[in-house]
Write an enzyme that holds these catalytic residues in place. Structure first.
Site, PDB file in Angstrom:
ATOM      1  N   GLY A  37       1.256  -0.852  -0.009  1.00 37.88           N
ATOM      2  CA  GLY A  37       0.223   0.207  -0.092  1.00 37.88           C
ATOM      3  C   GLY A  37       0.718   1.163  -0.162  1.00 37.88           C
ATOM      4  O   GLY A  37       1.924   0.941   0.139  1.00 37.88           O
ATOM      5  N   HIS A  73      -4.241   1.425   7.559  1.00 42.75           N
ATOM      6  CA  HIS A  73      -2.984   1.891   8.034  1.00 42.75           C
ATOM      7  C   HIS A  73      -2.992   3.302   6.953  1.00 42.75           C
ATOM      8  O   HIS A  73      -1.677   4.180   7.144  1.00 42.75           O
ATOM      9  CB  HIS A  73      -1.832   0.644   7.192  1.00 42.75           C
ATOM     10  CG  HIS A  73      -0.214   1.464   7.318  1.00 42.75           C
ATOM     11  ND1 HIS A  73       0.332   0.621   8.646  1.00 42.75           N
ATOM     12  CD2 HIS A  73       0.582   1.932   6.355  1.00 42.75           C
ATOM     13  CE1 HIS A  73       1.362   1.767   7.526  1.00 42.75           C
ATOM     14  NE2 HIS A  73       1.898   2.226   6.367  1.00 42.75           N
ATOM     15  N   GLU A  74      -3.074   2.767   5.701  1.00 40.76           N
ATOM     16  CA  GLU A  74      -3.033   4.236   4.516  1.00 40.76           C
ATOM     17  C   GLU A  74      -4.162   5.122   4.984  1.00 40.76           C
ATOM     18  O   GLU A  74      -3.686   6.575   4.722  1.00 40.76           O
ATOM     19  CB  GLU A  74      -2.841   3.410   3.232  1.00 40.76           C
ATOM     20  CG  GLU A  74      -2.568   2.708   2.174  1.00 40.76           C
ATOM     21  CD  GLU A  74      -1.156   2.448   2.994  1.00 40.76           C
ATOM     22  OE1 GLU A  74      -0.889   3.724   2.751  1.00 40.76           O
ATOM     23  OE2 GLU A  74      -0.352   1.767   2.945  1.00 40.76           O
ATOM     24  N   GLN A 117       3.515   9.819   1.447  1.00 38.83           N
ATOM     25  CA  GLN A 117       4.343   9.069   1.008  1.00 38.83           C
ATOM     26  C   GLN A 117       5.212   9.625   0.158  1.00 38.83           C
ATOM     27  O   GLN A 117       6.694   9.086  -0.287  1.00 38.83           O
ATOM     28  CB  GLN A 117       4.533   7.731   1.337  1.00 38.83           C
ATOM     29  CG  GLN A 117       3.710   7.441   2.167  1.00 38.83           C
ATOM     30  CD  GLN A 117       4.198   5.656   3.004  1.00 38.83           C
ATOM     31  OE1 GLN A 117       2.570   5.423   2.005  1.00 38.83           O
ATOM     32  NE2 GLN A 117       4.587   5.395   3.154  1.00 38.83           N
ATOM     33  N   CYS A 170       6.166  -0.110   7.011  1.00 35.38           N
ATOM     34  CA  CYS A 170       6.026   0.857   6.804  1.00 35.38           C
ATOM     35  C   CYS A 170       7.425   1.013   5.566  1.00 35.38           C
ATOM     36  O   CYS A 170       8.278   1.155   6.131  1.00 35.38           O
ATOM     37  CB  CYS A 170       5.867   2.365   7.379  1.00 35.38           C
ATOM     38  SG  CYS A 170       4.915   3.925   6.410  1.00 35.38           S
ATOM     39  N   LEU A 171       6.499   1.877   3.776  1.00 33.87           N
ATOM     40  CA  LEU A 171       8.153   2.525   3.015  1.00 33.87           C
ATOM     41  C   LEU A 171       8.583   3.315   3.696  1.00 33.87           C
ATOM     42  O   LEU A 171       9.497   3.838   3.572  1.00 33.87           O
ATOM     43  CB  LEU A 171       6.990   2.017   1.569  1.00 33.87           C
ATOM     44  CG  LEU A 171       7.167   0.881   1.452  1.00 33.87           C
ATOM     45  CD1 LEU A 171       6.209   1.110  -0.078  1.00 33.87           C
ATOM     46  CD2 LEU A 171       7.953   0.225   0.504  1.00 33.87           C
ATOM     47  N   HIS A 207      -1.853   7.148   7.077  1.00 31.72           N
ATOM     48  CA  HIS A 207      -0.803   7.861   6.508  1.00 31.72           C
ATOM     49  C   HIS A 207      -1.630   9.760   6.123  1.00 31.72           C
ATOM     50  O   HIS A 207      -0.962  10.402   6.104  1.00 31.72           O
ATOM     51  CB  HIS A 207      -0.920   7.718   5.311  1.00 31.72           C
ATOM     52  CG  HIS A 207       0.633   6.328   5.509  1.00 31.72           C
ATOM     53  ND1 HIS A 207       1.723   6.987   6.229  1.00 31.72           N
ATOM     54  CD2 HIS A 207       1.192   5.526   5.521  1.00 31.72           C
ATOM     55  CE1 HIS A 207       2.907   6.145   6.393  1.00 31.72           C
ATOM     56  NE2 HIS A 207       2.221   5.397   5.651  1.00 31.72           N
TER      57      HIS A 207
HETATM   58 NI    NI Z   1       2.518   3.554   5.375  1.00 39.10          NI
END
Ligand code: NI
Length: 160
Positions: A44, A128-129, A49, A86-87, A132
């Site tokens: 995701g 999670h997204e 991000q 998380c990226l 963000h």
């Molecule tokens: Ni993330």
């Protein structure tokens, strides 16, 4: 090619702005976000991000690409405990409690309203997204951060 913003970048802490209409520029951003997510082997990605403070997410937990503009959680029930990464926060894995079952609504890539019923990993990833978009990172919610040894032992990690 879109670059991933890392923790410490203020864009990750901002509340992202709703998208007024799903124009060509939004569709292009969705496509580029999906490319970046697959390139980084994530499940995701949220627009903040990649440095864009707009309410757009892409998710693929293995059942195909889901892209949502202005996603909103409309129902949520139960709870599930699981690992997240998380990226934007490299090499950190934590245990996070999430709703087990959710319904999310938002606009798809062509601007049509859709509803998604999700459980398990898809539900976790969407939560999670959406976090963000509100400037919330999984480390804010984690009940435990794994040690480096524990991370090394794990061969399956949820990246988003
Ligand atoms: Ni993330």
């Amino acid at each position: 090619m879109l670059q991933i913003c890392l923790v410490g970048d203020q864009v990750l802490r901002r509340k992202a702005k709703p998208v007024k209409s799903v124009k060509k520029s939004v569709q292009t951003l969705i496509d580029e976000m999906a490319q970046a997510m697959y390139r980084e082997s994530g499940v995701g990605l949220a627009a903040p991000q990649v440095g864009v403070s707009k309410r757009i997410v892409v998710v693929d937990v293995g059942d195909g690409l889901v892209s949502l503009v202005n996603p909103e959680l409309v129902h949520a029930s139960g709870s599930q405990l699981g690992m997240e990464a998380c990226l934007s926060i490299p090499d950190v894995v934590g245990e996070v409690e999430r709703f087990a079952t959710i319904q999310v609504t938002g606009l798809d890539r062509s601007g049509r309203r859709i509803w998604i019923d999700a459980e398990g990993l898809l539900a976790r990833c969407l939560q999670h997204e959406i976090d963000h978009l509100d400037g919330i990172l999984f480390t804010d919610r984690a009940i435990r951060i794994l040690s480096d040894e524990e991370v090394a032992e794990r061969n399956e990690v949820v990246l988003d």
